[in-house]
Enzyme design. Structure first.
Site, PDB file in Angstrom:
ATOM      1  N   HIS A 121      48.725   4.799 190.075  1.00  0.00           N
ATOM      2  CA  HIS A 121      47.359   4.895 190.616  1.00  0.00           C
ATOM      3  C   HIS A 121      47.004   3.658 191.461  1.00  0.00           C
ATOM      4  O   HIS A 121      46.007   2.961 191.198  1.00  0.00           O
ATOM      5  CB  HIS A 121      46.321   5.095 189.499  1.00  0.00           C
ATOM      6  CG  HIS A 121      45.036   5.711 189.996  1.00  0.00           C
ATOM      7  ND1 HIS A 121      44.307   6.640 189.292  1.00  0.00           N
ATOM      8  CD2 HIS A 121      44.351   5.518 191.155  1.00  0.00           C
ATOM      9  CE1 HIS A 121      43.227   6.989 189.976  1.00  0.00           C
ATOM     10  NE2 HIS A 121      43.225   6.303 191.127  1.00  0.00           N
ATOM     11  N   ARG A 157      43.863  13.226 192.061  1.00  0.00           N
ATOM     12  CA  ARG A 157      43.541  13.062 190.651  1.00  0.00           C
ATOM     13  C   ARG A 157      44.534  13.788 189.762  1.00  0.00           C
ATOM     14  O   ARG A 157      44.931  14.919 190.057  1.00  0.00           O
ATOM     15  CB  ARG A 157      42.155  13.638 190.330  1.00  0.00           C
ATOM     16  CG  ARG A 157      40.991  12.693 190.579  1.00  0.00           C
ATOM     17  CD  ARG A 157      41.025  11.473 189.649  1.00  0.00           C
ATOM     18  NE  ARG A 157      39.947  10.552 189.900  1.00  0.00           N
ATOM     19  CZ  ARG A 157      39.974   9.555 190.795  1.00  0.00           C
ATOM     20  NH1 ARG A 157      41.040   9.339 191.546  1.00  0.00           N
ATOM     21  NH2 ARG A 157      38.934   8.756 190.933  1.00  0.00           N
ATOM     22  N   GLU A 172      45.823   8.127 182.048  1.00  0.00           N
ATOM     23  CA  GLU A 172      46.270   6.883 182.691  1.00  0.00           C
ATOM     24  C   GLU A 172      45.870   5.684 181.830  1.00  0.00           C
ATOM     25  O   GLU A 172      44.685   5.531 181.539  1.00  0.00           O
ATOM     26  CB  GLU A 172      45.656   6.771 184.090  1.00  0.00           C
ATOM     27  CG  GLU A 172      46.163   7.871 185.013  1.00  0.00           C
ATOM     28  CD  GLU A 172      45.472   7.905 186.383  1.00  0.00           C
ATOM     29  OE1 GLU A 172      44.430   7.232 186.558  1.00  0.00           O
ATOM     30  OE2 GLU A 172      45.970   8.601 187.267  1.00  0.00           O
TER      31      GLU A 172
HETATM   32  N1  LIG Z   1      44.676   7.638 194.205  1.00  0.00           N
HETATM   33  C1  LIG Z   1      43.690   6.889 194.628  1.00  0.00           C
HETATM   34  O1  LIG Z   1      43.829   5.677 194.606  1.00  0.00           O
HETATM   35  C2  LIG Z   1      42.433   7.493 195.169  1.00  0.00           C
HETATM   36  C3  LIG Z   1      42.108   8.805 194.926  1.00  0.00           C
HETATM   37  N2  LIG Z   1      40.976   9.341 195.458  1.00  0.00           N
HETATM   38  C4  LIG Z   1      40.698  10.753 195.198  1.00  0.00           C
HETATM   39  O2  LIG Z   1      40.694  11.426 196.435  1.00  0.00           O
HETATM   40  C5  LIG Z   1      39.649  12.384 196.436  1.00  0.00           C
HETATM   41  C6  LIG Z   1      39.215  12.651 197.861  1.00  0.00           C
HETATM   42  O3  LIG Z   1      38.642  11.486 198.425  1.00  0.00           O
HETATM   43  P1  LIG Z   1      37.778  11.575 199.782  1.00  0.00           P
HETATM   44  O4  LIG Z   1      38.505  12.357 200.802  1.00  0.00           O
HETATM   45  O5  LIG Z   1      37.347  10.195 200.101  1.00  0.00           O
HETATM   46  O6  LIG Z   1      36.525  12.422 199.269  1.00  0.00           O
HETATM   47  P2  LIG Z   1      35.549  13.299 200.140  1.00  0.00           P
HETATM   48  O7  LIG Z   1      34.358  13.531 199.278  1.00  0.00           O
HETATM   49  O8  LIG Z   1      35.357  12.722 201.500  1.00  0.00           O
HETATM   50  O9  LIG Z   1      36.334  14.680 200.326  1.00  0.00           O
HETATM   51  C7  LIG Z   1      36.590  15.590 199.299  1.00  0.00           C
HETATM   52  C8  LIG Z   1      36.808  16.940 199.969  1.00  0.00           C
HETATM   53  O10 LIG Z   1      37.270  17.870 198.995  1.00  0.00           O
HETATM   54  C9  LIG Z   1      36.722  19.121 199.354  1.00  0.00           C
HETATM   55  N3  LIG Z   1      36.736  20.026 198.209  1.00  0.00           N
HETATM   56  C10 LIG Z   1      35.843  20.115 197.207  1.00  0.00           C
HETATM   57  N4  LIG Z   1      36.210  21.108 196.382  1.00  0.00           N
HETATM   58  C11 LIG Z   1      37.352  21.642 196.874  1.00  0.00           C
HETATM   59  C12 LIG Z   1      38.200  22.709 196.469  1.00  0.00           C
HETATM   60  N5  LIG Z   1      37.917  23.434 195.387  1.00  0.00           N
HETATM   61  N6  LIG Z   1      39.284  22.981 197.215  1.00  0.00           N
HETATM   62  C13 LIG Z   1      39.554  22.261 198.321  1.00  0.00           C
HETATM   63  N7  LIG Z   1      38.782  21.249 198.760  1.00  0.00           N
HETATM   64  C14 LIG Z   1      37.699  20.958 198.029  1.00  0.00           C
HETATM   65  C15 LIG Z   1      35.312  18.803 199.833  1.00  0.00           C
HETATM   66  O11 LIG Z   1      34.836  19.824 200.664  1.00  0.00           O
HETATM   67  C16 LIG Z   1      35.534  17.517 200.585  1.00  0.00           C
HETATM   68  O12 LIG Z   1      35.764  17.771 201.960  1.00  0.00           O
HETATM   69  C17 LIG Z   1      38.559  11.748 195.553  1.00  0.00           C
HETATM   70  O13 LIG Z   1      37.747  12.735 194.951  1.00  0.00           O
HETATM   71  C18 LIG Z   1      39.351  10.982 194.529  1.00  0.00           C
HETATM   72  O14 LIG Z   1      39.521  11.749 193.370  1.00  0.00           O
HETATM   73  C19 LIG Z   1      40.141   8.619 196.263  1.00  0.00           C
HETATM   74  C20 LIG Z   1      40.421   7.304 196.538  1.00  0.00           C
HETATM   75  C21 LIG Z   1      41.560   6.635 195.973  1.00  0.00           C
HETATM   76  O1  LIG Z   2      38.371   5.661 194.512  1.00  0.00           O
HETATM   77  C1  LIG Z   2      38.939   6.367 193.660  1.00  0.00           C
HETATM   78  O2  LIG Z   2      38.571   7.528 193.413  1.00  0.00           O
HETATM   79  C2  LIG Z   2      40.077   5.839 192.904  1.00  0.00           C
HETATM   80  O3  LIG Z   2      40.737   6.558 192.210  1.00  0.00           O
HETATM   81  C3  LIG Z   2      40.370   4.384 192.931  1.00  0.00           C
HETATM   82  O4  LIG Z   2      39.874   3.803 191.778  1.00  0.00           O
END
Ligand SMILES: NC(=O)C1=CN([C@@H]2O[C@H](COP(=O)(O)OP(=O)(O)OC[C@H]3O[C@@H](n4cnc5c(N)ncnc54)[C@H](O)[C@@H]3O)[C@@H](O)[C@H]2O)C=CC1
Ligand SMILES: O=C(O)C(=O)CO
Length: 322
Positions: free
Chosen positions: A289, A238, A267
């Site tokens: 993104h 993010r 964005e």
């Molecule tokens: N660029 C893109 O297209 C996409 C971006 N994302 C971003 O990726 C992030 C992660 O996605 P997932 O792994 O699927 O989520 P998830 O919920 O499986 O994992 C998030 C992890 O972050 C950890 N976390 C929370 N606070 C933290 C901190 N202060 N320091 C370190 N770790 C911390 C949690 O313990 C958890 O293990 C999402 O929150 C989203 O913002 C997700 C999908 C697509």
């Molecule tokens: O899944 C997410 O968090 C993304 O940023 C994609 O829209």
């Protein structure tokens, strides 16, 4: 007595690619699709909704107050940082998100950025187009740095679905993987390396944690100053996790050797956004993104989105965030 169809309002349908199929839910539903919604249109558009779908349109307390029937906000993404969760709680609105859909697409994109930067693919390509190869007096030239991944230390911040999947790919490349503890939190156990140490000893740092008040500007001048190995910094999570002005200073001062970003604070970024300047550097790649945007992943997301709404209406809510 027949029940009124559930009114579902999708605020930003255009954020799913046109090929994506959104199946009809298994209950009587009236779906109103808006391709895009400006923040000042939200309140009026959700006023009579039972369920709202949003990918990136923010929903704040004011808009919620204007939506007395609203029961569920189904976020069409993993990140739910655009939703005022406290206001949702207060108004009894459940929030769900999409989980585990991006386990191939985001890690593969992360490695696409990493490999391109580590091997200077983009500047070499540009130099070939510009005629540099034709002018070389031998079969190759060494204008830009090239380094292997094998043996490098990869610091991963965020050990969820995506952080773990990135770690697995890294191991296949022969990298040493460190999962970071939370910044400012000690004693997270043997699986975690303290945050400061990850900053200090990583050759590459990659972010995979959510944007929350506690992670805003997670990486700023203090953290860049800790980075002893001039790492590459990757952010496919993010905008807002990295202080972008500090990022520019770190690149300018050579504190890091490059940056691969898929996300920025605003964005799309306007013409004078700092990331537009940063993106022009030869050791930086900024993508718009799209790390999540393989067609396979988007279709999985769309299917899970309807699953989430059906589960909620069947009194068995899933993927509820709090
Ligand atoms: N660029 C893109 O297209 C996409 C971006 N994302 C971003 O990726 C992030 C992660 O996605 P997932 O792994 O699927 O989520 P998830 O919920 O499986 O994992 C998030 C992890 O972050 C950890 N976390 C929370 N606070 C933290 C901190 N202060 N320091 C370190 N770790 C911390 C949690 O313990 C958890 O293990 C999402 O929150 C989203 O913002 C997700 C999908 C697509
Ligand atoms: O899944 C997410 O968090 C993304 O940023 C994609 O829209």
């Amino acid at each position: 007595m027949t029940q009124a169809p559930v009114r579902i309002v999708f605020l930003d349908r255009a954020t799913l690619s046109p090929e994506t199929k959104l199946r009809q839910p298994a209950f009587a539903a009236q779906i109103v699709e808006h391709q895009q919604t400006d923040p000042d249109q939200v309140a009026a558009r959700i006023a009579d909704a039972d369920v709202v779908i949003t990918n990136k349109v923010p929903i704040n307390a004011e808009a919620l107050a204007a939506a007395p029937k609203l029961k569920l906000i189904a976020v069409a993404a993993t990140g739910y940082d655009r939703i005022d969760l406290a206001a949702c709680r207060e108004q009894g609105v459940t929030v769900s998100n999409i989980q585990g859909y991006a386990g191939n697409t985001v890690p593969e994109h992360t490695f696409a950025l990493l490999l391109a930067l580590q091997r200077s693919i983009v500047p070499y390509r540009q130099s070939v187009i510009d005629g540099r190869w034709a002018e070389a007096n031998q079969f190759c030239y060494f204008d830009y740095p090239i380094a292997d991944l094998s043996g490098k230390v990869l610091g991963i911040v965020g050990d969820g679905a995506l952080g773990k999947a990135v770690g697995k790919i890294a191991e296949a490349f022969g990298m040493r993987v460190l999962f970071s503890g939370y910044k400012g939190v000690e004693g997270m156990g043997p699986l975690y390396t303290p945050f400061e140490e990850v900053m200090r000893c990583s050759d590459i740092i990659t972010l995979h944690c959510p944007l929350m008040p506690s992670t805003r500007n997670l990486i700023s001048d203090t953290e860049f100053d800790m980075m002893e190995r001039r790492p590459l910094l990757l952010n496919t999570a993010r905008g807002g996790l990295v202080d972008e002005e500090a990022l520019e200073r770190a690149l300018e001062g050579g504190r890091i050797s490059g940056a691969g970003f898929d996300v920025v604070t605003t964005e799309p970024p306007g013409a004078d956004h700092v990331m537009r300047r940063i993106a022009k550097r030869s050791n930086v790649i900024l993508t718009p993104h799209v790390a999540w945007a393989s067609q396979e992943a988007i279709q999985t997301l769309a299917d899970q989105l309807i699953d989430n709404i059906e589960a909620f209406l069947n009194d068995a809510p899933q993927n509820v965030v709090s």
